[in-house]
Design a protein around this motif. Structure first.
Motif, short mmCIF file in Angstrom:
data_model
loop_
_atom_site.label_atom_id
_atom_site.label_comp_id
_atom_site.label_asym_id
_atom_site.label_seq_id
_atom_site.Cartn_x
_atom_site.Cartn_y
_atom_site.Cartn_z
N THR A 33 90.54 103.90 36.83
CA THR A 33 90.20 103.02 35.71
C THR A 33 88.77 103.30 35.29
O THR A 33 87.93 103.64 36.11
N MET A 34 88.53 103.16 34.02
CA MET A 34 87.17 103.31 33.52
C MET A 34 86.78 102.02 32.81
O MET A 34 87.61 101.41 32.14
N SER A 35 85.53 101.61 33.00
CA SER A 35 85.05 100.47 32.23
C SER A 35 83.89 100.93 31.37
O SER A 35 83.07 101.74 31.81
N ILE A 36 83.86 100.46 30.15
CA ILE A 36 82.80 100.85 29.22
C ILE A 36 82.14 99.58 28.69
O ILE A 36 82.79 98.75 28.04
N ASP A 37 80.87 99.43 29.01
CA ASP A 37 80.13 98.25 28.59
C ASP A 37 79.52 98.53 27.22
O ASP A 37 78.56 99.29 27.10
N LEU A 38 80.10 97.93 26.18
CA LEU A 38 79.64 98.24 24.83
C LEU A 38 78.24 97.68 24.57
O LEU A 38 77.56 98.10 23.64
N ASP A 39 77.83 96.74 25.39
CA ASP A 39 76.49 96.20 25.22
C ASP A 39 75.44 97.22 25.65
O ASP A 39 74.30 97.19 25.21
N ASP A 60 88.59 103.11 41.33
CA ASP A 60 89.96 102.76 41.66
C ASP A 60 90.15 101.25 41.52
O ASP A 60 89.49 100.47 42.20
N LEU A 61 91.07 100.87 40.66
CA LEU A 61 91.30 99.45 40.42
C LEU A 61 92.04 98.80 41.58
O LEU A 61 91.95 97.60 41.80
N VAL A 80 84.40 99.22 39.32
CA VAL A 80 85.25 98.93 38.15
C VAL A 80 86.02 97.64 38.32
O VAL A 80 86.16 96.88 37.37
N SER A 81 86.54 97.42 39.53
CA SER A 81 87.31 96.19 39.74
C SER A 81 86.46 94.99 39.39
O SER A 81 86.93 94.04 38.76
N LYS A 82 85.19 95.05 39.80
CA LYS A 82 84.30 93.94 39.50
C LYS A 82 84.07 93.83 38.00
O LYS A 82 84.02 92.74 37.45
N MET A 83 83.92 94.98 37.36
CA MET A 83 83.70 94.99 35.91
C MET A 83 84.88 94.37 35.17
O MET A 83 84.70 93.62 34.21
N THR A 84 86.10 94.70 35.61
CA THR A 84 87.26 94.20 34.89
C THR A 84 87.40 92.68 35.01
O THR A 84 88.09 92.06 34.22
N TYR A 99 87.10 97.74 28.11
CA TYR A 99 85.86 97.63 27.37
C TYR A 99 85.23 96.27 27.63
O TYR A 99 85.93 95.27 27.79
N LEU A 100 83.91 96.24 27.69
CA LEU A 100 83.19 94.97 27.82
C LEU A 100 82.50 94.69 26.50
O LEU A 100 81.70 95.51 26.02
#
Lengths: 179, 251
Positions: free
Chosen positions: B25-31, B211-212, B219-223, B243-244
């Motif tokens: 999984t990928m997380s992208i923080d738009l901020d 890894d989710l 990433v798990s925390k980000m999601t 996306y955040l």
């Protein structure tokens, strides 16, 4: 009333003879190609024999193919490694004189690759050696060969069959081998 | 026959996807995203993407597995610009996978939406089905001029004309990390061992990868963040890219 087969074909004698000749010719051509020109056993620039080195003189595979258990590719030894021994051993033999010429020119020997999987395939020696598979399982009796001959097809079913048999984890997932 | 029905039962069971070995999984923080484009360049270099040139670009034949979309909001003095890095979402219920007539694209046990180039026959159906427009077709065979071919990545195939391609989450790096884990006698890859090229190059660390299925990974925390969302969530494609939302000041 009966029709004799001999009578029926007798009027086509010449075309049939020609056909047989052509098939025969192809057969001979194929055999010549298979034994002398196939990519299973190309003639190398130096007549290097695994039999002399491995069986007669008991040199380990890893001494020359040093990276086989560390990296994806086994690697062929450098000229420097050959010269480590052949500065002193059999220096008067014609093949060794050829070898010394490469060394003097500081050029690599243009070995012809015998085992080659296409570029879109990811194959790694390291994993297979660490899983305890013998070189001979895939490469055949290399230690008896005067010239390296490819015995395995190296096609996809060959890889996948063994992976299925040995129940390799994710061994049949396409991206395990395809990159 | 019984085998097939068993398979169907297994695949349609709710929560089947949670049983994946990994769920990359990928997380992208738009901020944090500044729209600098470093990720785009990194992706281009890592994955042997060709430079198509101006003419081809105008014909909309560009090849970019990762692109930065720009969204302008408002009228001139109060103009706002927002960035959205858009890459293959590696959907768990991918619309692109079902229509492929030769099954060149499929879902693997790691939650990756894969593309097998030499299996692909170039029908381009998958690109039509993709709602994110992130699949790219090789309309031409591109070549690299003299010294440039030296920088091609040997771990990635150079694609030819007639093949569909897309972001792979840098599967070659995942493969290497797994290889290393096996050397150390670990069954699983540790969090942070795999970094795709784009994530590695992100200066503001807007992107995270992991890894989710591992509840302690970054990433798990980000999601679990309140700002997390999926693009086009209503299509129920279950993307693996999270996306955040951008934090905005409301008057």
């Amino acid at each position: 009333m009966s029709i004799s087969v001999g009578d029926a074909i007798s009027s086509f004698k010449i075309p049939i003879l020609m056909g047989v000749m052509v098939i025969f010719g192809f057969g001979i051509g194929y055999l010549i190609n298979y034994t002398f020109f196939s990519d299973r056993s190309p003639v190398q620039p130096i007549n290097f024999s695994h039999k002399i080195h491995v069986t007669d003189n008991n040199i380990q595979c890893m001494h020359c193919h040093a990276y086989v258990d560390k990296t994806p590719s086994a690697g062929v030894p450098s000229v420097k490694k050959c010269m480590g021994c052949h500065k002193a051993i059999a220096t008067d033999k014609p093949e060794i004189i050829k070898l010394t010429e490469y060394w003097d020119k500081q050029e690599p020997i243009p070995w012809i690759k015998v085992h080659d999987v296409p570029d879109f395939v990811y194959f790694t020696h390291k994993r297979h050696i660490k899983a305890g598979i013998e070189c001979q399982t895939c490469h055949g009796p290399i230690e008896t060969m005067a010239r390296v001959t490819r015995v395995s097809s190296l096609k996809m079913p060959w890889c996948v069959d063994c992976h299925t048999e040995k129940q390799v984890e994710n061994g049949r997932d396409c991206v395990t081998c395809h990159k | 026959m019984a085998k097939i029905t068993d398979k169907i039962k297994e695949y349609t069971r709710p929560g089947y996807y949670e049983k994946f070995d990994y769920h990359w999984t990928m997380s992208i923080d738009l901020d944090r995203c500044t729209g600098c484009g470093a990720c785009v360049v990194a992706c281009q270099a890592e994955n042997n993407l060709p430079i198509v040139g101006e003419k081809r670009f105008k014909e909309r034949r560009e090849m970019k597995w990762l692109r930065i979309e720009r969204y302008w909001e408002g009228e001139y003095p109060n103009l706002k610009l927002k960035f959205l890095p858009m890459l293959c979402q590696q959907c768990d219920q991918a619309p692109c996978e079902t229509p492929c007539p030769v099954a060149a694209t499929y879902h693997n046990q790691d939650g990756l939406n894969t593309q097998i180039y030499n299996r692909c026959i170039g029908t381009r159906t998958c690109a039509v089905y993709c709602p994110y427009e992130v699949r790219y077709f090789n309309w031409f065979t591109y070549t690299w001029d003299e010294p440039l071919e030296q920088q091609l990545n040997p771990d990635v195939t150079v694609r030819e004309k007639g093949v569909m391609e897309k972001c792979t989450f840098c599967v070659q790096r995942i493969r290497m990390a797994k290889d290393k884990a096996k050397d150390d006698n670990r069954r699983r890859v540790k969090d942070g061992e795999v970094t795709p090229a784009c994530v590695q190059s992100c200066a503001s660390e807007a992107m995270q990868f992991g890894d989710l299925n591992d509840p302690n990974s970054k990433v798990s925390k980000m999601t679990k963040n309140k700002r997390a969302y999926h693009v086009l969530e209503e299509l129920n494609t279950k993307p693996s890219v999270v996306y955040l939302q951008k934090v905005e000041k409301h008057d």
